[in-house]
Scaffold this motif. Structure first.
Motif, short mmCIF file in Angstrom:
data_model
loop_
_atom_site.label_atom_id
_atom_site.label_comp_id
_atom_site.label_asym_id
_atom_site.label_seq_id
_atom_site.Cartn_x
_atom_site.Cartn_y
_atom_site.Cartn_z
N GLU A 8 0.56 -1.25 -0.25
CA GLU A 8 -0.51 -0.08 0.01
C GLU A 8 0.71 0.94 -0.07
OE1 GLU A 8 -2.59 0.19 3.11
OE2 GLU A 8 -3.37 -1.96 2.64
N ASN A 9 1.86 1.03 1.03
CA ASN A 9 2.97 2.04 1.08
C ASN A 9 3.83 2.61 -0.41
OD1 ASN A 9 2.00 3.15 3.21
ND2 ASN A 9 3.59 1.70 4.68
N ALA A 10 4.19 1.62 -1.41
CA ALA A 10 4.76 1.62 -2.43
C ALA A 10 4.09 2.21 -3.17
CB ALA A 10 4.96 0.21 -2.39
N PHE A 11 2.50 2.57 -2.98
CA PHE A 11 1.79 3.50 -4.30
C PHE A 11 1.50 4.42 -3.58
CE2 PHE A 11 1.61 -1.45 -5.56
CZ PHE A 11 1.48 -0.85 -6.75
N GLU A 12 1.94 5.10 -2.04
CA GLU A 12 1.18 6.54 -1.87
C GLU A 12 1.40 7.64 -1.96
OE1 GLU A 12 1.85 6.07 2.62
OE2 GLU A 12 4.23 6.43 1.63
N ASN A 13 2.65 8.01 -3.03
CA ASN A 13 3.08 8.69 -3.94
C ASN A 13 2.91 8.50 -5.11
OD1 ASN A 13 5.15 9.45 -1.93
ND2 ASN A 13 6.40 7.98 -2.38
N ILE A 14 1.71 7.52 -5.80
CA ILE A 14 1.32 7.89 -7.55
C ILE A 14 -0.12 8.53 -7.06
CG2 ILE A 14 0.00 6.59 -8.96
CD1 ILE A 14 2.07 4.24 -8.20
N PRO A 15 -0.18 9.20 -7.75
CA PRO A 15 -1.43 10.26 -7.66
C PRO A 15 -2.42 9.78 -7.99
CG PRO A 15 0.50 11.49 -8.87
CD PRO A 15 0.73 10.02 -8.41
N SER A 16 -3.75 9.92 -7.25
CA SER A 16 -4.58 9.26 -8.18
C SER A 16 -5.55 10.09 -9.42
CB SER A 16 -6.27 9.68 -6.80
OG SER A 16 -6.64 11.10 -6.84
N ILE A 17 -6.12 8.96 -9.98
CA ILE A 17 -6.95 9.40 -11.47
C ILE A 17 -7.25 10.82 -11.03
CG2 ILE A 17 -8.19 9.16 -12.68
CD1 ILE A 17 -5.69 7.66 -13.31
N LYS A 18 -8.14 10.87 -10.05
CA LYS A 18 -9.10 12.26 -9.73
C LYS A 18 -8.26 13.29 -9.72
CE LYS A 18 -12.30 14.52 -7.08
NZ LYS A 18 -13.23 14.76 -6.45
N ALA A 19 -6.75 13.20 -8.68
CA ALA A 19 -5.61 14.44 -8.53
C ALA A 19 -4.95 14.80 -9.93
CB ALA A 19 -4.82 13.65 -7.53
N LYS A 20 -5.12 13.89 -10.47
CA LYS A 20 -4.02 14.16 -11.76
C LYS A 20 -5.11 14.55 -12.73
CE LYS A 20 -0.60 10.08 -12.54
NZ LYS A 20 -0.41 8.81 -13.61
N THR A 21 -6.16 14.81 -12.92
CA THR A 21 -7.22 14.92 -13.22
C THR A 21 -7.72 16.48 -13.00
OG1 THR A 21 -9.03 14.12 -12.88
CG2 THR A 21 -8.09 13.68 -14.77
N LEU A 22 -7.70 16.45 -11.57
CA LEU A 22 -8.14 17.95 -11.09
C LEU A 22 -6.72 19.14 -11.85
CD1 LEU A 22 -9.97 18.16 -7.48
CD2 LEU A 22 -10.13 19.41 -9.79
N ARG A 23 -5.47 18.46 -11.37
CA ARG A 23 -4.14 19.41 -12.02
C ARG A 23 -4.52 20.68 -12.91
NH1 ARG A 23 1.89 18.10 -11.09
NH2 ARG A 23 2.68 20.00 -11.31
N ILE A 24 -4.47 18.81 -13.98
CA ILE A 24 -4.97 19.87 -15.36
C ILE A 24 -6.38 20.74 -14.98
CG2 ILE A 24 -5.52 18.87 -17.58
CD1 ILE A 24 -4.04 16.38 -17.28
N ASN A 25 -7.40 20.20 -14.59
CA ASN A 25 -8.61 21.42 -14.90
C ASN A 25 -7.88 22.27 -14.03
OD1 ASN A 25 -9.71 19.14 -15.96
ND2 ASN A 25 -11.52 18.73 -14.05
N LEU A 26 -7.37 22.49 -13.07
CA LEU A 26 -7.13 23.55 -12.71
C LEU A 26 -6.12 24.44 -12.97
CD1 LEU A 26 -7.61 22.18 -8.99
CD2 LEU A 26 -9.45 23.61 -10.41
N ASN A 27 -4.96 23.70 -13.97
CA ASN A 27 -4.36 24.80 -14.95
C ASN A 27 -5.29 25.74 -15.76
OD1 ASN A 27 -2.42 25.65 -17.02
ND2 ASN A 27 -0.95 23.86 -15.92
N PRO A 28 -4.78 27.15 -15.70
CA PRO A 28 -5.64 27.94 -16.44
C PRO A 28 -5.45 28.10 -17.50
CG PRO A 28 -4.36 29.33 -15.37
CD PRO A 28 -4.11 27.79 -14.28
N ASN A 29 -3.97 27.38 -18.13
CA ASN A 29 -3.86 28.02 -19.89
C ASN A 29 -3.96 26.06 -20.14
OD1 ASN A 29 -2.34 30.33 -18.99
ND2 ASN A 29 -0.83 29.20 -18.69
N ILE A 30 -4.06 25.40 -19.82
CA ILE A 30 -4.73 23.73 -20.83
C ILE A 30 -5.22 23.63 -21.21
CG2 ILE A 30 -3.77 21.13 -19.97
CD1 ILE A 30 -2.21 21.45 -18.38
N TYR A 31 -6.27 23.50 -22.59
CA TYR A 31 -7.45 23.68 -23.37
C TYR A 31 -6.73 22.87 -24.39
CZ TYR A 31 -11.38 25.83 -24.90
OH TYR A 31 -12.38 26.41 -25.86
N GLY A 32 -7.89 21.83 -24.87
CA GLY A 32 -7.58 21.16 -25.72
C GLY A 32 -9.57 20.46 -25.75
#
Length: 483
Positions: A8-32
């Motif tokens: 479980e700990n081995a994977f704790e540093n991998i961002p969740s799918i939601k975290a990945k999508t949020l990071r992109i969605n909240l970036n004001p410049n990424i658009y497509g």
């Protein structure tokens, strides 16, 4: 004493799918845009569900109907839809629309992207698991004129369409996230494609990186990563260094394969190729226009001291590509596995060019102990199709005797089995070989190159010695130690 991290700990540093999508969605410049055909709109769905997608997604579409798809992207010459050509047309069309419809003056900081996939999931009979092409075209700087691009081919291993759709959606998120945030580490980007995906559920058997930010990326090395990371069993690249999809290259082709270390490629290798090819294309069932020659290197052949030497691999690849050859890297240590792999894509004739010592190994029982049917099971898989071995002779260094299929010594228990295949025309001697090159062995040439001895240049095909000297192939580590 340090503790071993739990799974479980081995994977704790991998961002969740939601975290990945949020990071992109909240970036004001990424658009497509998202264009997904064949397995729902699973990737776009993750971005919609994460929230904040209105500033990221210009459009999400899925032209499922073939007529509608043809009206948008055009008709493919071969009439197929799940192809690299189709994916490229989707990326071209969708990016052009973004450029036409979004004002640069009003949005000077936008980083445009278009994500696309064209996929066939498992059929109702469950005979074909399904496969697809996935790609992203994007920019990392708003002033970037030439786009970067990552294209990959995938094969599904799951037995339900719903599970395949879910896997595709996660892969798409990982690809988009990797493109924007891990582009500077392409090797790691490949590994991250499997974040939250079990390798037993998905195979990635081809990838190509192109564009200004990937100018220093050698796609042959990326191909090697797919094998190293257990993403696939075999990869292929062409003379231009770009990766090829083996299924597309081998489909319904007559195949002549030469296995070797090619460390470096020598005059013997080229004589084996040329003489066996001349015989192969004269075979009754072989059509010249429908024939492919493959130089194959096994993964075990690439390993030095238990690890793969990537530079050594690149040196070999450099030379084979310079001679205009198509190269296959595989995990298939036994020949029957290589033939099984080819049989997945063609029912046409298959030829294997090998030296006498390789043939002796083929008839060694120790390689087949893991099979319930032993050597007979392996030979059933090796010779049951339209296959023939083209045997290149070997000069016995002690006696000077020329060893051929007529006087080669196999294990006494294997003699009758060997005779059966030989007298049934499955083994054919190359008789018009060049006797002047029989003394050449790659390992001896390599020693001469590393030790800076004289005379090795004459043992290599024309132009190869110059490339080795110019680019210091096979000697970089020696030079680094000396410095």
């Amino acid at each position: 004493m340090p503790t071993v991290p739990s799974k479980e700990n081995a994977f704790e540093n991998i961002p969740s799918i939601k975290a990945k999508t949020l990071r992109i969605n909240l970036n004001p410049n990424i658009y497509g845009t998202f264009a997904e055909i064949g397995a729902g709109q699973e990737t776009a769905r993750h971005f919609f569900r994460a929230g904040g997608a209105s500033g990221t997604i210009a459009k999400a579409m899925s032209a499922y109907d073939k007529s509608f798809s043809d009206a948008i992207y055009g008709i493919e010459e071969d009439g197929r839809y799940v192809t690299q050509s189709r994916l490229k047309k989707m990326l071209d069309h969708e990016m052009r629309l973004v450029e036409e419809r979004i004002s640069r003056e009003s949005n000077p900081n936008y980083l445009f992207f278009t994500y696309a996939n064209t996929v066939a999931t498992i059929d109702f009979s469950k005979r074909y698991k399904g496969h697809g092409w996935v790609g992203i075209r994007f920019q990392l700087d708003p002033d970037q004129k030439e786009y970067d691009e990552i294209v990959l081919h995938i094969r599904f291993k799951q037995n339900e369409a719903r599970l395949q759709q879910e896997t595709l959606g996660i892969l798409g998120v990982n690809l988009i996230y990797g493109a924007f945030f891990k582009f500077h580490k392409p090797k790691k980007l490949l590994k991250y494609l499997y974040d939250h995906i079990d390798k037993d559920t998905l195979e990635i058997d081809m990838v190509n990186f192109t564009g200004p930010n990937f100018a220093d990326v050698d796609n042959r090395l990326m191909s090697l990563q797919l094998i190293k990371n257990d993403m696939t069993d075999a990869v292929m690249f062409g003379p231009d260094g770009n990766n090829l999809l083996p299924a597309a290259v081998l489909y319904k082709k007559s195949i002549l394969a030469l296995r070797g270390s090619f460390r470096p490629v020598t005059k013997v290798n080229m004589d084996m190729f040329q003489k066996s090819y001349d015989i192969f294309i004269r075979e009754q069932t072989v059509e010249y226009e429908n024939t492919i020659v493959v130089f194959e290197i096994t993964l075990s052949n690439l390993k030095a001291s238990g690890e793969i030497d990537e530079q050594d691999f690149m040196d070999r690849a450099e030379l084979l590509c310079s001679l205009g050859h198509t190269v296959l890297i595989s995990k298939f240590q036994e020949y029957y596995k290589l033939v099984e792999y080819f049989n997945n894509y063609t029912k046409a004739k298959i030829g294997l060019t090998m030296g006498v010592n390789n043939l002796v190994d083929v008839f060694d029982e120790k390689y087949y102990r893991h099979l319930s049917g032993g050597i007979l099971e392996a030979f059933g898989k090796l010779f049951f199709k339209d296959l023939k071995v083209y045997l290149y002779p070997m000069k016995d260094p002690n006696t000077g005797q020329i060893l051929t299929s007529n006087n080669v010594k196999v294990h006494p228990r294997m003699k009758e089995l060997y005779k059966f295949f030989k007298y049934n025309g499955k083994v054919m001697d190359i008789i018009d070989y060049d006797p002047e090159v029989l003394h050449i062995f790659s390992r001896d040439v390599l020693k001469k190159i590393i030790n800076n001895e004289e005379g090795w240049e004459d043992e290599l095909p024309e132009g190869i010695a110059e490339i080795i000297k110019q680019k210091h192939l096979f000697t970089r580590k020696v030079l680094e130690v000396e410095e």
